[in-house]
Enzyme design. Sequence first.
Site, PDB file in Angstrom:
ATOM      1  N   SER A 109      13.170   5.649  -0.357  1.00  0.00           N
ATOM      2  CA  SER A 109      12.174   6.669  -0.655  1.00  0.00           C
ATOM      3  C   SER A 109      12.857   7.921  -1.227  1.00  0.00           C
ATOM      4  CB  SER A 109      11.351   6.966   0.605  1.00  0.00           C
ATOM      5  OG  SER A 109      10.186   7.691   0.279  1.00  0.00           O
ATOM      6  N   ASP A 111       2.374   0.323  -3.748  1.00  0.00           N
ATOM      7  CA  ASP A 111       2.915   1.412  -2.931  1.00  0.00           C
ATOM      8  C   ASP A 111       1.969   2.610  -2.962  1.00  0.00           C
ATOM      9  OD1 ASP A 111       4.381   3.629  -1.935  1.00  0.00           O
ATOM     10  OD2 ASP A 111       6.273   2.732  -2.553  1.00  0.00           O
ATOM     11  N   HIS A 128       4.757   0.887   1.038  1.00  0.00           N
ATOM     12  CA  HIS A 128       5.876   1.837   0.948  1.00  0.00           C
ATOM     13  C   HIS A 128       6.901   1.509   2.027  1.00  0.00           C
ATOM     14  CE1 HIS A 128       7.884   5.481  -0.308  1.00  0.00           C
ATOM     15  NE2 HIS A 128       8.009   5.836   0.957  1.00  0.00           N
TER      16      HIS A 128
END
Length: 333
Positions: free
Chosen positions: A140, A267, A295
């Site tokens: 991320s 996502d 995600h």
Amino acid sequence: MYESFRPLRGASNPHIQTLLPRLVRRHAKLKPHWQRLDTPDGDFLDLAWSEDPQLARHKPRMVLFHGLEGSFYSPYAHGLLQAWKDRGWLGVVMHFRGCSGEPNKLQRIYHSGETEDARFFIRWLNETLGDVPTGAVGVSLGGNMLACYLGQEGENCTLSAAVVVSAPLMLEPCAYRLEQGSSRIYQRYLLDQLKLNASRKLAKYPGTLPVTLAQLKSMRRLREFDDAITSKAHGFADALDYYRRCSGLPLLSQVRTPLLIIHAKDDPFMTADVIPKAEDLPDCVEYQLTEHGGHVGFVSGSLRNPQMWLEQRIPAWIAPYLEQEAPTKEAKL
């Protein structure tokens, strides 16, 4: 060998995939070896190792850069460290400043394009533990940071290979996405974590953040936090300036280290803007776009035996670069 992702039956929904790891990996099986590393500017970085690094300095190394307000206790972090330990590698989570449970001392914190701490840490690794094959994974926010680092380093990068997972490679559209529809749930959660961390810092080190506690509590969007704190603490004009100057996507063409990028089409943190054009990627960059996964989710297997696909895919892909039979970086490129 290319390994596709098949979501756990009945759990292909992106929100279920995003949340499932917190159930599958609720507790860390691994007891980390903690170390505090002083930074050149008088602050510190906390490291969570898979084992005592002095006793495992000969092993191939894997570095993990976590996501926004993540830590060793994030499901993907301790899960990957365990997977790497099982392969006979030494793993470490480098906590960004203030993310290990204790506020950092200085005004600067961390952000999606802050590569200096990673650069310092990777150099320190080689100087302190010796030069062995070393890989890195960024997840991320940490994935965007790692993409920036790899692009900035170019030919000079000392990493053997890297993997970037669920990274917001174009920060501006991703920030707007988190303000829309069901994605606002994630914005609220992340913002609450940021505000809690910032409140602790204000209490312990008054004056180290450019806001008051009242201003902090009034924030309702991540963009407000980045406008008032992230940008001001790091010399950007505002959040938009930060987003545009720290997105990893424009730097991918400069990467010269073998790199795997993994994104899921569904996502809820992303838009199609994060998907690079194939013609813009150098030969050393492999891009894998899965239909499902959410995600940093990617949970496969069955209800009785759920599997964390990233814990299989990442070690399998990076192993040739870390282990003795590995092709040299020059041969690969």
